[in-house]
Enzyme design. Sequence first.
Site, mmCIF file in Angstrom:
data_model
loop_
_atom_site.group_PDB
_atom_site.id
_atom_site.type_symbol
_atom_site.label_atom_id
_atom_site.label_comp_id
_atom_site.label_asym_id
_atom_site.label_seq_id
_atom_site.Cartn_x
_atom_site.Cartn_y
_atom_site.Cartn_z
ATOM 1 N N GLU A 124 -7.508 4.604 15.472
ATOM 2 C CA GLU A 124 -7.191 3.176 15.591
ATOM 3 C C GLU A 124 -6.548 2.948 16.956
ATOM 4 O O GLU A 124 -5.540 3.573 17.280
ATOM 5 C CB GLU A 124 -6.209 2.731 14.506
ATOM 6 C CG GLU A 124 -6.747 2.903 13.102
ATOM 7 C CD GLU A 124 -5.741 2.480 12.027
ATOM 8 O OE1 GLU A 124 -4.764 1.784 12.360
ATOM 9 O OE2 GLU A 124 -5.932 2.863 10.870
ATOM 10 N N TRP B 168 3.288 -6.103 13.378
ATOM 11 C CA TRP B 168 4.331 -5.420 12.615
ATOM 12 C C TRP B 168 5.585 -5.063 13.399
ATOM 13 O O TRP B 168 6.558 -4.603 12.831
ATOM 14 C CB TRP B 168 3.762 -4.161 11.957
ATOM 15 C CG TRP B 168 2.881 -3.318 12.829
ATOM 16 C CD1 TRP B 168 1.519 -3.339 12.840
ATOM 17 C CD2 TRP B 168 3.274 -2.350 13.810
ATOM 18 N NE1 TRP B 168 1.030 -2.447 13.772
ATOM 19 C CE2 TRP B 168 2.093 -1.821 14.375
ATOM 20 C CE3 TRP B 168 4.507 -1.871 14.270
ATOM 21 C CZ2 TRP B 168 2.107 -0.845 15.368
ATOM 22 C CZ3 TRP B 168 4.520 -0.899 15.258
ATOM 23 C CH2 TRP B 168 3.327 -0.399 15.791
ATOM 24 N N ASN C 181 -4.914 7.495 4.326
ATOM 25 C CA ASN C 181 -4.622 6.740 5.547
ATOM 26 C C ASN C 181 -3.164 6.905 5.930
ATOM 27 O O ASN C 181 -2.275 6.579 5.144
ATOM 28 C CB ASN C 181 -4.912 5.248 5.330
ATOM 29 C CG ASN C 181 -4.904 4.463 6.637
ATOM 30 O OD1 ASN C 181 -5.879 4.503 7.393
ATOM 31 N ND2 ASN C 181 -3.815 3.789 6.919
ATOM 32 N N GLU C 182 -2.933 7.443 7.103
ATOM 33 C CA GLU C 182 -1.590 7.549 7.691
ATOM 34 C C GLU C 182 -0.546 8.085 6.706
ATOM 35 O O GLU C 182 0.345 7.340 6.267
ATOM 36 C CB GLU C 182 -1.145 6.199 8.249
ATOM 37 C CG GLU C 182 -1.889 5.802 9.499
ATOM 38 C CD GLU C 182 -1.269 4.603 10.213
ATOM 39 O OE1 GLU C 182 -0.518 3.859 9.583
ATOM 40 O OE2 GLU C 182 -1.558 4.424 11.404
ATOM 41 N N GLU D 130 -1.950 -8.708 7.359
ATOM 42 C CA GLU D 130 -2.233 -8.505 8.793
ATOM 43 C C GLU D 130 -2.969 -9.680 9.428
ATOM 44 O O GLU D 130 -3.671 -9.513 10.421
ATOM 45 C CB GLU D 130 -2.973 -7.177 8.968
ATOM 46 C CG GLU D 130 -2.044 -6.009 8.647
ATOM 47 C CD GLU D 130 -2.679 -4.642 8.725
ATOM 48 O OE1 GLU D 130 -3.907 -4.556 8.899
ATOM 49 O OE2 GLU D 130 -1.920 -3.657 8.604
ATOM 50 N N GLN D 131 -2.766 -10.885 8.884
ATOM 51 C CA GLN D 131 -3.469 -12.045 9.447
ATOM 52 C C GLN D 131 -3.048 -12.341 10.877
ATOM 53 O O GLN D 131 -3.774 -13.006 11.614
ATOM 54 C CB GLN D 131 -3.293 -13.273 8.557
ATOM 55 C CG GLN D 131 -1.866 -13.646 8.265
ATOM 56 C CD GLN D 131 -1.800 -14.794 7.271
ATOM 57 O OE1 GLN D 131 -1.966 -15.932 7.656
ATOM 58 N NE2 GLN D 131 -1.592 -14.490 6.008
ATOM 59 N N MET D 132 -1.868 -11.845 11.305
ATOM 60 C CA MET D 132 -1.424 -12.084 12.684
ATOM 61 C C MET D 132 -1.777 -10.911 13.607
ATOM 62 O O MET D 132 -1.311 -10.842 14.741
ATOM 63 C CB MET D 132 0.088 -12.312 12.727
ATOM 64 C CG MET D 132 0.590 -13.423 11.834
ATOM 65 S SD MET D 132 -0.085 -15.028 12.315
ATOM 66 C CE MET D 132 0.884 -15.343 13.781
ATOM 67 N N HIS D 133 -2.556 -9.944 13.128
ATOM 68 C CA HIS D 133 -2.916 -8.754 13.906
ATOM 69 C C HIS D 133 -4.264 -8.978 14.580
ATOM 70 O O HIS D 133 -5.269 -9.231 13.918
ATOM 71 C CB HIS D 133 -2.993 -7.556 12.953
ATOM 72 C CG HIS D 133 -3.103 -6.228 13.633
ATOM 73 N ND1 HIS D 133 -4.148 -5.890 14.452
ATOM 74 C CD2 HIS D 133 -2.296 -5.157 13.593
ATOM 75 C CE1 HIS D 133 -3.973 -4.654 14.892
ATOM 76 N NE2 HIS D 133 -2.851 -4.188 14.383
ATOM 77 N N ARG E 101 0.842 -1.193 0.000
ATOM 78 C CA ARG E 101 0.000 0.000 0.000
ATOM 79 C C ARG E 101 0.877 1.244 0.000
ATOM 80 O O ARG E 101 2.091 1.162 0.117
ATOM 81 C CB ARG E 101 -0.957 0.000 1.194
ATOM 82 C CG ARG E 101 -0.248 0.048 2.534
ATOM 83 C CD ARG E 101 -1.242 0.116 3.687
ATOM 84 N NE ARG E 101 -0.563 -0.058 4.961
ATOM 85 C CZ ARG E 101 -1.160 -0.123 6.135
ATOM 86 N NH1 ARG E 101 -2.473 -0.018 6.212
ATOM 87 N NH2 ARG E 101 -0.474 -0.286 7.245
ATOM 88 N N CYS F 123 3.509 8.599 -5.404
ATOM 89 C CA CYS F 123 4.323 9.774 -5.121
ATOM 90 C C CYS F 123 3.382 10.969 -4.995
ATOM 91 O O CYS F 123 2.555 11.203 -5.884
ATOM 92 C CB CYS F 123 5.313 9.978 -6.273
ATOM 93 S SG CYS F 123 6.205 11.537 -6.170
HETATM 94 C C1 GAL Z 1 -2.077 1.222 10.974
HETATM 95 C C2 GAL Z 1 -2.869 1.291 9.684
HETATM 96 C C3 GAL Z 1 -3.907 0.194 9.607
HETATM 97 C C4 GAL Z 1 -3.306 -1.123 10.016
HETATM 98 C C5 GAL Z 1 -2.740 -0.986 11.407
HETATM 99 C C6 GAL Z 1 -2.171 -2.266 11.950
HETATM 100 O O1 GAL Z 1 -0.836 1.806 10.839
HETATM 101 O O2 GAL Z 1 -3.505 2.526 9.536
HETATM 102 O O3 GAL Z 1 -4.406 0.109 8.289
HETATM 103 O O4 GAL Z 1 -2.322 -1.473 9.107
HETATM 104 O O5 GAL Z 1 -1.728 -0.036 11.393
HETATM 105 O O6 GAL Z 1 -1.637 -2.095 13.228
#
Ligand code: GAL
Length: 633
Positions: A315, A323, A143-144, A363-366, A105, A109
């Site tokens: 969030e 991560w 996003n971010e 992000e399957q481990m999140h 993602r 630029c």
């Molecule tokens: C954030 C992001 C989310 C998700 C999350 C996971 O940085 O905005 O989309 O990736 O982290 O912790």
Amino acid sequence: MKRTLGVCYYPEHWPEETWAKDAAAMVAAGLTWVRIGEFAWSRLEPTSGTFDFGWLDRAIATLGNAGLKIILGTPSATPPRWMLDRFPDMLAVDADGHPRRFGSRRHYCHSHRGYRDAARDMATTLGKRYGRDPRIHAWQIDNEYGCHETTLSYSAAARDAFRDWLAQHYQSIDALNRAWGNVFWSMEYADFDDIDLPNQTVTQSNPSHELAFRRFASDQVVQWNAAQVAALRPLTDAPLIHNYMGREMGFDHHAVARDLDIASWDSYPIGFLSDRLEGDAAHKARYLQQGDPDMQAFHHDLYRGLNNGRWWVMEQQPGPVNWAPYNPAPLPGMVRLWSWEAFAHGAEVVSYFRWRQAPFAQEQMHAGLRRPDDAAAPGLAEAQQVATEIAQMPDVAQAQAPVALLFDYPSAWSWEVLPQGADFSYFRLMFETYRALRCQGLSIDILPASTTDLSGYKLILAPGLATLPIGLAAALSTSKAVCLLGPRTGLVTPDLTIPLPLGPALPGLDTTVTRVESLPPGTSRPVQGGGALRHWVETLEGTSPVQLSCESGGPVLVGGKSLHYLAGWPDPDLWSRVLALLAKQVDLPLTPLPEGLRLRSTASHLFAFNYAPEPIEWHGETLEPAGVGWWPL
Ligand code: GAL
């Protein structure tokens, strides 16, 4: 303002039959908000120019009918694969000249006009369809920004835009050559079109060139965001929000915020502790399952300063993330503690990331509030508890804090470009200053350095502020506060050259920094009476009264009634001494706290948060680990 909870949800990840059940379960858990859509471009426009809003219409209907308030995201952080066929040169390029390719993602630029326009057009399309929809109560743009180091891009689009930016900024190439000192090493340019981006040079490029590139890159983020704001404004009355990150210094958040209505950020306390903060092994072990006791509050206070006090947690970490290098689970109670700490610092909304853990992709481990098999994950019960407590607790209004800390993104770029010591970090200096204040039980407002009205504060600190903004000296002198500048405050020009006469040139203070030194880890300069300087030491000359000196001689703190200058980076012991000295001058009560306890005062309540892994006695109560207490003031 009533505090509320929310959750991030991805209807496109789940069979449509589950949406209604999910929505009902969200409401049953006490959640008010649901954020959707921010990564869904490939489902909204599967091929270029072919739109499919049917599924989103139905998702909005299902969630809205359940009584949830929807935050709709614009999907520009995830351009679909076909976008690259349209704009093969839209990818950002890293400092080594490699394109940052499709497959995750934020692969764009900010300077690419074609993609910027495409993202704006998508915002317009969404705005036309949903801008007046009563179920959409807020918008999140992109996003971010800056996530995955995406502010700087060394693409051809960035180079061309940088040349235009320089021409506008300096007007003539001679002015630029003079401002940057390009006579040095024969770096003079004949034309703006001769100037490249400051990467792939043989050795260090000119710091003035690099700082200009940082300023330019930040402006590109501001303009990128502004393009979508301009598209949405006429189409909706709902607030426009962006979700910032923690310790993201690449762009000027104050400048982005000027176009938005509410600031928000994404709070991952345990991930940040291992991934984004300095600290010795003992500190990281002690707070392994709680996160650093000051990291969340620091960002709450920083982002509260962006949009006149209006801010959310978009969030909130609900369990182990995926991560960081290592990903422990929160101590039982921490999801509740983090939520209440955000509310105590003025958050209107705390929204958990995410509803259900995805069994696929990156992000399957999140963790989510629910497991991949849809059973409740441990975070859900804590979210429910917070929802119940919110309903019982009267609203708490924010009050002006007694202490202001002045924060300035361009200063971070100056010191990153010209660190002089390998571990000099503006963020770290600010964070340690903040921690020193919090360890004394203080509540703090973090304000932009451009703030002109500083009335009502007792203590104002501006460490590391590279260049004093015009008007700051006047604002400080009319504030009636005790002010602490330094170290490294007012020591360079906006072009990152040394000012003559030498800084900090503060009216009312006769002190000049005549030499600076950086110290490697493990070394320090002891101060007479206790404490030491580390990382950074300045030599001062002048007639201002000396308050503290080094054991080897030489002033550490100078100043008289209001304005003070600190000639180095204090260790925690020295910070306590300096703060005690200043607080005494303005009758500011200090409350040295047990290790791991933190306080926050609102207009009506004192809150206490126990980040320590052991119980703490406070106000006649025992706060267990992850315990939260509140008392009327
Ligand atoms: C954030 C992001 C989310 C998700 C999350 C996971 O940085 O905005 O989309 O990736 O982290 O912790």
